[in-house]
Design a protein around this motif. Structure first.
Motif, PDB file in Angstrom:
ATOM      1  N   VAL A  38       1.319  10.150  -4.867  1.00 41.23           N
ATOM      2  CA  VAL A  38       1.985  11.422  -4.577  1.00 41.23           C
ATOM      3  C   VAL A  38       2.765  11.894  -5.800  1.00 41.23           C
ATOM      4  O   VAL A  38       2.732  13.074  -6.153  1.00 41.23           O
ATOM      5  CB  VAL A  38       2.913  11.287  -3.343  1.00 41.23           C
ATOM      6  CG1 VAL A  38       3.817  12.505  -3.194  1.00 41.23           C
ATOM      7  CG2 VAL A  38       2.097  11.061  -2.082  1.00 41.23           C
ATOM      8  N   ALA A  39       3.453  10.987  -6.466  1.00 37.92           N
ATOM      9  CA  ALA A  39       4.233  11.337  -7.657  1.00 37.92           C
ATOM     10  C   ALA A  39       3.327  11.850  -8.775  1.00 37.92           C
ATOM     11  O   ALA A  39       3.653  12.838  -9.437  1.00 37.92           O
ATOM     12  CB  ALA A  39       5.041  10.129  -8.129  1.00 37.92           C
ATOM     13  N   GLN A  73       0.817  -1.203   0.000  1.00 31.85           N
ATOM     14  CA  GLN A  73       0.000   0.000   0.000  1.00 31.85           C
ATOM     15  C   GLN A  73       0.856   1.261   0.000  1.00 31.85           C
ATOM     16  O   GLN A  73       0.458   2.272  -0.557  1.00 31.85           O
ATOM     17  CB  GLN A  73      -0.936   0.011   1.199  1.00 31.85           C
ATOM     18  CG  GLN A  73      -2.041  -1.017   1.074  1.00 31.85           C
ATOM     19  CD  GLN A  73      -2.956  -0.981   2.277  1.00 31.85           C
ATOM     20  OE1 GLN A  73      -2.674  -0.330   3.268  1.00 31.85           O
ATOM     21  NE2 GLN A  73      -4.060  -1.707   2.183  1.00 31.85           N
ATOM     22  N   THR A  74       2.041   1.196   0.602  1.00 30.22           N
ATOM     23  CA  THR A  74       2.895   2.379   0.574  1.00 30.22           C
ATOM     24  C   THR A  74       3.378   2.668  -0.841  1.00 30.22           C
ATOM     25  O   THR A  74       3.592   3.819  -1.199  1.00 30.22           O
ATOM     26  CB  THR A  74       4.107   2.217   1.512  1.00 30.22           C
ATOM     27  OG1 THR A  74       4.830   1.053   1.143  1.00 30.22           O
ATOM     28  CG2 THR A  74       3.678   2.132   2.944  1.00 30.22           C
ATOM     29  N   THR A  75       3.538   1.648  -1.663  1.00 33.33           N
ATOM     30  CA  THR A  75       3.923   1.851  -3.053  1.00 33.33           C
ATOM     31  C   THR A  75       2.833   2.621  -3.793  1.00 33.33           C
ATOM     32  O   THR A  75       3.134   3.541  -4.561  1.00 33.33           O
ATOM     33  CB  THR A  75       4.172   0.497  -3.747  1.00 33.33           C
ATOM     34  OG1 THR A  75       5.132  -0.229  -3.001  1.00 33.33           O
ATOM     35  CG2 THR A  75       4.642   0.689  -5.155  1.00 33.33           C
ATOM     36  N   TYR A  76       1.589   2.266  -3.580  1.00 30.38           N
ATOM     37  CA  TYR A  76       0.478   2.995  -4.205  1.00 30.38           C
ATOM     38  C   TYR A  76       0.423   4.433  -3.699  1.00 30.38           C
ATOM     39  O   TYR A  76       0.127   5.353  -4.459  1.00 30.38           O
ATOM     40  CB  TYR A  76      -0.855   2.301  -3.928  1.00 30.38           C
ATOM     41  CG  TYR A  76      -1.007   0.984  -4.642  1.00 30.38           C
ATOM     42  CD1 TYR A  76      -0.740   0.872  -5.997  1.00 30.38           C
ATOM     43  CD2 TYR A  76      -1.427  -0.149  -3.959  1.00 30.38           C
ATOM     44  CE1 TYR A  76      -0.888  -0.328  -6.664  1.00 30.38           C
ATOM     45  CE2 TYR A  76      -1.583  -1.361  -4.610  1.00 30.38           C
ATOM     46  CZ  TYR A  76      -1.307  -1.445  -5.968  1.00 30.38           C
ATOM     47  OH  TYR A  76      -1.446  -2.627  -6.622  1.00 30.38           O
ATOM     48  N   PHE A  77       0.693   4.607  -2.422  1.00 34.08           N
ATOM     49  CA  PHE A  77       0.686   5.948  -1.848  1.00 34.08           C
ATOM     50  C   PHE A  77       1.718   6.830  -2.541  1.00 34.08           C
ATOM     51  O   PHE A  77       1.408   7.941  -2.973  1.00 34.08           O
ATOM     52  CB  PHE A  77       0.974   5.890  -0.342  1.00 34.08           C
ATOM     53  CG  PHE A  77       1.157   7.249   0.276  1.00 34.08           C
ATOM     54  CD1 PHE A  77       0.064   8.055   0.533  1.00 34.08           C
ATOM     55  CD2 PHE A  77       2.424   7.712   0.577  1.00 34.08           C
ATOM     56  CE1 PHE A  77       0.235   9.311   1.090  1.00 34.08           C
ATOM     57  CE2 PHE A  77       2.601   8.965   1.131  1.00 34.08           C
ATOM     58  CZ  PHE A  77       1.506   9.769   1.395  1.00 34.08           C
ATOM     59  N   TRP A  78       2.961   6.353  -2.645  1.00 35.75           N
ATOM     60  CA  TRP A  78       4.016   7.157  -3.257  1.00 35.75           C
ATOM     61  C   TRP A  78       3.793   7.340  -4.752  1.00 35.75           C
ATOM     62  O   TRP A  78       4.153   8.386  -5.307  1.00 35.75           O
ATOM     63  CB  TRP A  78       5.389   6.567  -2.966  1.00 35.75           C
ATOM     64  CG  TRP A  78       5.746   6.761  -1.516  1.00 35.75           C
ATOM     65  CD1 TRP A  78       5.885   5.798  -0.577  1.00 35.75           C
ATOM     66  CD2 TRP A  78       5.944   8.009  -0.842  1.00 35.75           C
ATOM     67  NE1 TRP A  78       6.170   6.367   0.643  1.00 35.75           N
ATOM     68  CE2 TRP A  78       6.213   7.729   0.505  1.00 35.75           C
ATOM     69  CE3 TRP A  78       5.928   9.344  -1.255  1.00 35.75           C
ATOM     70  CZ2 TRP A  78       6.465   8.718   1.447  1.00 35.75           C
ATOM     71  CZ3 TRP A  78       6.176  10.332  -0.305  1.00 35.75           C
ATOM     72  CH2 TRP A  78       6.445  10.019   1.016  1.00 35.75           C
ATOM     73  N   ALA A  79       3.199   6.372  -5.400  1.00 37.20           N
ATOM     74  CA  ALA A  79       2.858   6.533  -6.815  1.00 37.20           C
ATOM     75  C   ALA A  79       1.804   7.631  -6.965  1.00 37.20           C
ATOM     76  O   ALA A  79       1.882   8.453  -7.875  1.00 37.20           O
ATOM     77  CB  ALA A  79       2.361   5.221  -7.399  1.00 37.20           C
TER      78      ALA A  79
END
Length: 73
Positions: free
Chosen positions: A10-11, A2-8
């Motif tokens: 944000v990007a 889920q943190t990967t989706y979060f940073w994606a």
């Protein structure tokens, strides 16, 4: 995961914000050299450039609506 989706997310938001800033800069009444400087700052330092632009960036847009009908309320 889920943190990967979060940073994606944000990007993606940061890229859209930077595109909006660059569009705003190029529609301003400043000279081309100033516009190039702001564009380079926003591209090279996306987050910091956006913060600096929000504080000290060019204000005002020179190009208005494309037709008189468009600006009616």
């Amino acid at each position: 995961m889920q943190t990967t989706y979060f940073w994606a997310g944000v990007a993606v938001i940061l890229v859209l914000l930077d595109l909006w800033i660059i569009n705003s800069v190029w529609r301003s009444s400043k000279i081309s050299r100033t516009k190039l400087g702001w564009t380079a700052l926003v591209i090279l330092l996306p987050f910091v450039g956006a913060v600096i632009w929000s504080i000290a960036g060019p204000r005002g847009v020179t190009k208005g609506p494309s037709s008189p009908e468009h600006s009616k309320g």
